[in-house]
Design a protein around this motif. Structure first.
Motif, short mmCIF file in Angstrom:
data_model
loop_
_atom_site.label_atom_id
_atom_site.label_comp_id
_atom_site.label_asym_id
_atom_site.label_seq_id
_atom_site.Cartn_x
_atom_site.Cartn_y
_atom_site.Cartn_z
N UNK A 1 0.99 -1.13 -0.44
CA UNK A 1 -0.18 0.12 0.06
C UNK A 1 0.85 1.46 0.11
N UNK A 2 1.63 1.25 0.32
CA UNK A 2 2.68 2.61 0.66
C UNK A 2 3.45 2.66 -0.72
N UNK A 3 3.74 1.45 -1.13
CA UNK A 3 4.54 1.57 -2.41
C UNK A 3 3.61 2.20 -3.38
N UNK A 4 2.05 2.10 -3.61
CA UNK A 4 1.57 1.93 -5.00
C UNK A 4 1.18 3.64 -4.20
N UNK A 5 0.75 4.35 -2.67
CA UNK A 5 0.83 5.66 -2.58
C UNK A 5 1.68 6.42 -2.75
N UNK A 6 2.89 5.82 -3.17
CA UNK A 6 4.00 7.15 -3.06
C UNK A 6 3.40 6.85 -4.53
N UNK A 7 3.56 6.25 -5.63
CA UNK A 7 3.99 6.08 -6.80
C UNK A 7 2.16 6.62 -7.51
N UNK A 8 1.55 5.55 -7.25
CA UNK A 8 -0.42 5.95 -8.17
C UNK A 8 -0.97 6.44 -6.74
N UNK A 9 -1.19 7.38 -6.26
CA UNK A 9 -2.45 7.47 -5.11
C UNK A 9 -3.57 6.98 -5.24
N UNK A 10 -3.50 7.68 -7.00
CA UNK A 10 -4.99 7.06 -7.79
C UNK A 10 -5.35 5.30 -7.52
N UNK A 11 -4.90 4.79 -7.76
CA UNK A 11 -4.74 3.42 -7.24
C UNK A 11 -5.09 2.99 -6.05
N UNK A 12 -5.32 3.45 -5.16
CA UNK A 12 -5.99 3.11 -3.55
C UNK A 12 -7.31 3.54 -3.41
N UNK A 13 -8.11 2.53 -3.42
CA UNK A 13 -9.72 2.85 -3.02
C UNK A 13 -9.76 3.05 -1.54
N UNK A 14 -9.42 2.46 -0.96
CA UNK A 14 -9.70 2.60 0.23
C UNK A 14 -8.45 4.62 0.81
N UNK A 15 -8.22 5.31 0.72
CA UNK A 15 -7.62 6.69 1.05
C UNK A 15 -7.65 7.22 -0.24
N UNK A 16 -8.58 7.21 -1.04
CA UNK A 16 -9.16 8.42 -1.55
C UNK A 16 -9.22 9.54 -1.31
N UNK A 17 -10.02 9.86 -0.04
CA UNK A 17 -9.92 10.94 0.52
C UNK A 17 -8.88 11.28 0.59
#
Lengths: 254, 220
Positions: free
Chosen positions: B189-205
């Motif tokens: 989750x942290x590496x996806x958030x770092x590069x493509x935050x748009x791909x993490x549904x749970x952290x959209x807000x």
């Protein structure tokens, strides 16, 4: 990009089992497994009969016993669990080869082993005679919700991509002397998985755009006839019908 | 046998509810993301890591999938993974599919995503707290799944095994597996958030909406 046309699990062939419509095979396998699971575990002869039925299917499909045995190795973790049962279970003790084990546990182990193995061999036969793509078409014909079929389709499509990336990463890790020894290795594995996800996603995105450019609208175009004739359903019904007879006989008498 | 039937019924009901729910989460890319997440969970499940005393664990992926694509679609992903494994790879067994979906898809998604969202509500809305919340969600989801297994085994087990022993053994091992699962989930989750935050549904807000800044350009 030769991947995706054939799958590692699929054994090309033209036997009657290969030619059967995928939806027939799916229903036949489900019915067969239901019959096996419903059989009382004390009727050992019934399980022998099921094994003979599967062996007959394998013979017709020309799938060798060696291939089935090799793929059945995936069952090993469950086998170890089953083998432990006679020793940890309570209840009446019986002596086997001089070791006192729980009779109840022994039956439990037999139950898991016999039913599990029959189910596993059934699945192996299905996978060896049916291409994954055909299986998805069959599931669609059986009115499995489109969303599920679509997820499964993308998954099978990208499985080779993920597996390829993973294999390259493993080689890279091994080349640098990495070996997963204990819990501390999790950190490295976790980092690799994070990178794996991003790499795969961005590659998948490109493939998806290419598919859209070629007119993809949410379902793969069907190239061959997928409707099953009554004759095919009849052929497919032979295995579950025979299994149902065995199960019925097992329930009636000893 | 009655347990696998009941498990099957619960699994079908859960998947049906998830199918309706996932319509709200789906946009034109989500089917792709869902399929990829499924393929990813599938691949990651093959990666066994050693735990203790000769047992090894693998990723369940329920919490990870729920955080990445949303709880409904995540549930569908893990269910599809389990179904394909049972059908094609003969892993897990077809007759146990219902129970497996209940344990590894429904329980892990509900518990994992529930803990994740609950923590995000109290924690400050930053990236590190999203990562921490995903760690906690995944950590709790694995023993929860194991405890449910013991519960099912108590209801329908065929061999008479002392329950307390099973529960403590399962929970002990699964807390360890949970730590592995939590590490993998959090780092992914942290590496996806770092590069493509748009791909993490749970952290959209967490994502700040883009602002449009205009500056006058001199025209001559």
């Amino acid at each position: 990009m030769g991947a995706g046309h054939a799958h590692r699990l699929y054994v090309p062939g033209a036997s009657p089992v290969h030619r059967l419509a995928p939806q027939c095979k799916l229903v036949a396998l489900l019915a067969f497994v239901t019959a096996v699971v419903a059989t009382p575990r004390e009727r050992m002869w019934a399980f022998a009969a099921y094994a003979v039925l599967l062996a007959a299917v394998a013979a017709v499909a020309r799938i060798g016993p060696g291939l089935i045995a090799r793929r059945a190795l995936i069952e090993l973790p469950f086998v170890t669990f089953a083998l432990l049962l006679p020793f940890v279970a309570h209840g009446e003790r019986v002596s086997v080869l001089g070791v006192a084990v729980s009779q109840d546990g022994l039956w439990g182990a037999w139950n898991i082993l016999a039913k599990g193995t029959l189910g596993v061999v059934g699945s192996i036969l299905l996978a060896a005679t049916t291409e994954p793509r055909a299986l998805l078409l069959g599931a669609e014909r059986l009115r499995v919700p489109a969303q599920l079929v679509q997820i499964a389709a993308f998954m099978l499509r990208y499985l080779d991509v993920v597996a390829g990336e993973l294999a390259r990463m493993r080689v890279a890790l091994a080349a640098r002397g990495f070996e997963a020894r204990d819990v501390r290795a999790t950190r490295v594995l976790a980092r690799s998985l994070g990178a794996l996800f991003l790499r795969t996603y961005e590659r998948g995105e490109r493939v998806h755009l290419a598919m859209l450019a070629r007119g993809y609208d949410g379902r793969m175009p069907a190239t061959g006839a997928v409707a099953a004739t009554p004759g095919q359903w009849g052929t497919a019904a032979v295995l579950p019908a025979a299994a149902a007879l065995v199960a019925a006989a097992a329930w009636m008498g000893g | 046998m009655p347990v696998s039937l009941a498990g099957g019924a619960i699994a079908v009901a859960g998947v049906a509810v998830a199918l309706r729910g996932s319509r709200r989460e789906l946009d034109e890319r989500t089917a792709l993301l869902a399929g990829l997440t499924a393929a990813f969970v599938f691949g990651a499940q093959m990666l066994n890591f050693p735990v203790a005393g000769g047992t090894s664990g693998h990723l369940l992926g329920g919490a990870l999938a729920a955080i990445l694509v949303g709880p409904w679609t995540g549930l569908l992903c893990v269910s599809v993974v389990l179904a394909v494994q049972a059908l094609l790879f003969a892993d897990g067994g077809l007759s146990a599919l219902g129970v497996n979906i209940v344990l590894m898809a429904i329980v892990t998604v509900i518990v994992g995503y529930g803990v994740f969202r609950g923590l995000l509500r109290v924690l400050p809305k930053t990236r590190p707290s999203a990562v921490a919340a995903s760690f906690a969600g995944a950590l709790v989801s694995v023993p929860a799944s194991a405890a449910t297994f013991v519960l099912l085994y108590a209801v329908g087990g065929t061999a008479d095994v002392p329950l307390g022993t099973v529960l403590s053994a399962m929970l002990g091992v699964h807390v360890l597996i949970g730590i592995g699962e939590a590490l993998i989930t959090a780092v992914t989750v942290s590496s996806v958030l770092a590069v493509r935050p748009d791909l993490v549904y749970g952290a959209r807000d967490l994502a700040r909406p883009l602002e449009l800044r205009t500056s006058p350009v001199e025209t001559s």
